[in-house]
Design an enzyme around this catalytic site. Structure first.
Site, mmCIF file in Angstrom:
data_model
loop_
_atom_site.group_PDB
_atom_site.id
_atom_site.type_symbol
_atom_site.label_atom_id
_atom_site.label_comp_id
_atom_site.label_asym_id
_atom_site.label_seq_id
_atom_site.Cartn_x
_atom_site.Cartn_y
_atom_site.Cartn_z
ATOM 1 N N CYS A 13 49.918 189.458 51.505
ATOM 2 C CA CYS A 13 50.362 188.383 50.522
ATOM 3 C C CYS A 13 51.726 187.906 50.802
ATOM 4 C CB CYS A 13 50.225 189.275 49.149
ATOM 5 S SG CYS A 13 48.767 189.826 49.064
ATOM 6 N N HIS A 70 54.495 185.235 44.182
ATOM 7 C CA HIS A 70 53.361 185.317 44.499
ATOM 8 C C HIS A 70 52.605 185.880 43.306
ATOM 9 C CE1 HIS A 70 49.674 187.430 46.083
ATOM 10 N NE2 HIS A 70 49.987 188.435 45.882
ATOM 11 N N ASN A 103 44.367 186.632 42.486
ATOM 12 C CA ASN A 103 45.586 186.943 43.645
ATOM 13 C C ASN A 103 44.853 186.449 44.763
ATOM 14 O OD1 ASN A 103 46.859 187.807 45.760
ATOM 15 N ND2 ASN A 103 47.132 189.817 44.889
HETATM 16 N N1 COA Z 1 38.339 197.711 33.666
HETATM 17 C C1 COA Z 1 38.365 198.901 32.632
HETATM 18 N N2 COA Z 1 38.959 199.956 33.106
HETATM 19 C C2 COA Z 1 39.801 199.925 34.363
HETATM 20 C C3 COA Z 1 39.681 198.834 35.110
HETATM 21 C C4 COA Z 1 38.864 197.775 34.901
HETATM 22 N N3 COA Z 1 38.944 196.662 35.580
HETATM 23 N N4 COA Z 1 40.154 199.338 36.371
HETATM 24 C C5 COA Z 1 40.642 200.427 36.001
HETATM 25 N N5 COA Z 1 40.210 200.902 34.698
HETATM 26 C C6 COA Z 1 40.740 202.126 34.424
HETATM 27 C C7 COA Z 1 41.025 203.169 35.133
HETATM 28 O O1 COA Z 1 39.947 203.840 35.522
HETATM 29 C C8 COA Z 1 41.956 204.304 34.345
HETATM 30 O O2 COA Z 1 41.034 205.134 33.554
HETATM 31 P P1 COA Z 1 41.178 206.548 33.074
HETATM 32 O O3 COA Z 1 42.607 206.483 32.449
HETATM 33 O O4 COA Z 1 40.198 207.013 32.475
HETATM 34 O O5 COA Z 1 41.433 207.205 34.640
HETATM 35 C C9 COA Z 1 42.510 203.289 33.310
HETATM 36 O O6 COA Z 1 41.802 201.950 33.399
HETATM 37 C C10 COA Z 1 44.142 202.992 33.861
HETATM 38 O O7 COA Z 1 44.186 202.777 35.202
HETATM 39 P P2 COA Z 1 45.457 202.377 35.950
HETATM 40 O O8 COA Z 1 45.164 202.263 37.314
HETATM 41 O O9 COA Z 1 46.434 203.582 35.537
HETATM 42 O O10 COA Z 1 45.606 200.851 35.133
HETATM 43 P P3 COA Z 1 46.822 199.975 35.483
HETATM 44 O O11 COA Z 1 47.519 199.902 33.998
HETATM 45 O O12 COA Z 1 47.911 200.606 36.554
HETATM 46 O O13 COA Z 1 46.193 198.630 35.773
HETATM 47 C C11 COA Z 1 46.038 197.531 38.006
HETATM 48 C C12 COA Z 1 45.575 198.563 37.137
HETATM 49 C C13 COA Z 1 45.357 197.490 39.119
HETATM 50 C C14 COA Z 1 45.440 196.136 37.120
HETATM 51 C C15 COA Z 1 47.639 197.586 38.257
HETATM 52 O O14 COA Z 1 47.987 198.964 38.673
HETATM 53 C C16 COA Z 1 47.947 196.461 38.938
HETATM 54 O O15 COA Z 1 48.009 195.301 38.708
HETATM 55 N N6 COA Z 1 48.587 196.839 40.188
HETATM 56 C C17 COA Z 1 49.284 195.766 41.276
HETATM 57 C C18 COA Z 1 48.141 195.473 41.857
HETATM 58 C C19 COA Z 1 48.457 194.385 42.753
HETATM 59 O O16 COA Z 1 48.749 193.394 42.375
HETATM 60 N N7 COA Z 1 48.199 194.289 44.120
HETATM 61 C C20 COA Z 1 48.336 193.177 44.986
HETATM 62 C C21 COA Z 1 49.618 193.137 45.267
HETATM 63 S S1 COA Z 1 49.822 191.883 46.663
#
Ligand code: COA
Length: 309
Positions: free
Chosen positions: A111, A236, A266
């Site tokens: 990215c 980004h 993204n």
């Molecule tokens: N819908 C509903 N629930 C979801 C879900 C979805 N699409 N994806 C994950 N969950 C659930 C998980 O299973 C977890 O459930 P649990 O508490 O029962 O275990 C809960 O939501 C929380 O998950 P978590 O991973 O802690 O959520 P988060 O607030 O960190 O959000 C992302 C997840 C991926 C959105 C976030 O971490 C993020 O944006 N990270 C950066 C990713 C990124 O930008 N990557 C590319 C970089 S170039």
């Protein structure tokens, strides 16, 4: 010498999946996705390829740039999602454009790739080795997304963005990239047994909200500028909450951080040039304005570059 942008272009496929479509595919909801990411829709390839998207974005960038395809002497494509490994996407773009005088290669910095392409092109132009460069970010992430994994499939989309750079007299503006291979496990896409993007979401989130503000501050220091001198920060487009957290850490109003991730998700190395092109076409960019491009992603890698419009 410095490479000045004289044309921008972008292309995304028409077909899209919105959050309600995804909630039919995995256990999720429009509300959850909007709240955690800001993404509403992501455009997905049906007929296109990485090459065809790159070519369409490039044609738009060349239109009105004053540069003909045969005047290009450098084409760099940032991608990690090409359907074919050889020949390179850049060579295929060269063929389609009829840019026979260009030297062409791909680079993969995930990215952050558009920033690596930008910096590489600027270095070549500064040396006087080339005069006219076409740099492209083109990605088909939908091919490498596990559509059964709700934690990743909600995030990504397909598209391409391009910029034409022309060498002018002037001094290179500050730019840099960093890499931390020791933390690479946080965001991977192995080729076997399953070729899917896998991610430790929270680790990547923490990395981005720490490293992007640090990169912006490092850049401002190098440029001997403050945030007051900057018109826009084009980050980004990964997650609205990341952009908001960066704005907060930099104590800068969110209005200076344009966003289009709600529409495209993204798109990896295509996100910065797609956003730049949209801003350009909307007439938001005026000669002399200062813009910071900042990216982060797998590698891990990150960086920032100062652009004078
Ligand atoms: N819908 C509903 N629930 C979801 C879900 C979805 N699409 N994806 C994950 N969950 C659930 C998980 O299973 C977890 O459930 P649990 O508490 O029962 O275990 C809960 O939501 C929380 O998950 P978590 O991973 O802690 O959520 P988060 O607030 O960190 O959000 C992302 C997840 C991926 C959105 C976030 O971490 C993020 O944006 N990270 C950066 C990713 C990124 O930008 N990557 C590319 C970089 S170039």
């Amino acid at each position: 010498m410095i490479g000045r942008i004289c044309g921008t272009g972008s292309y995304v496929p028409d077909h899209f999946l919105d959050n309600n479509d995804l909630s039919q595919m995995v256990e999720t909801s429009d509300e959850w996705i909007r709240e955690r990411t800001g993404v509403v829709r992501r455009h997905i390839v049906q007929e296109d390829t990485v090459v065809s998207m790159a070519v369409k974005a490039s044609r738009r960038a060349l239109e009105g740039s004053g540069i003909a395809p045969e005047d290009l002497d450098l084409i760099i494509v940032s991608t990690f999602t090409s359907e074919v490994l050889l020949p390179s996407t850049a060579c295929e773009v060269q063929k389609e454009l009829g840019a026979g005088n260009a030297t062409c290669f791909d680079l993969n910095a995930a990215c952050t790739g558009f920033l690596f392409a930008w910096n590489t092109a600027q270095a070549y132009l500064a040396q006087g080795m080339y005069r006219n460069a076409l740099i492209i970010g083109a990605e088909r992430l939908s091919r490498y997304v596990d559509w059964k994994d709700r934690s990743t499939c909600i995030l990504f989309g397909d598209g391409a963005g391009a910029a034409v750079l022309k060498a002018e007299k002037g001094s290179t503006l500050p730019m840099f990239t960093h890499s931390d291979g020791a933390k690479g496990e946080a965001l991977t896409c192995f080729t076997r047994p399953d070729t899917y993007i896998q991610m430790e979401g929270q680790a990547v989130f923490r990395f981005a909200v720490k490293k992007v503000p640090e990169a912006v501050e490092e850049l401002l220091k190098k440029a001997d500028m403050t945030m007051e001198d900057i018109d826009y920060l084009v980050l980004h487009q990964a997650n609205r909450r990341i952009v908001e957290a960066v704005a907060k850490r930099l104590k800068t109003d969110i209005s200076r951080f344009p966003m289009n991730l709600q529409e495209y998700g993204n798109t990896s190395s295509a996100s910065i040039p797609i956003l730049l092109d949209e801003m350009n076409r909307e007439g938001k960019l005026k000669r002399g304005q200062k813009i910071i491009l900042a990216g982060f992603g797998a590698g891990l890698s990150w960086g920032a570059s100062l652009v004078e419009w």
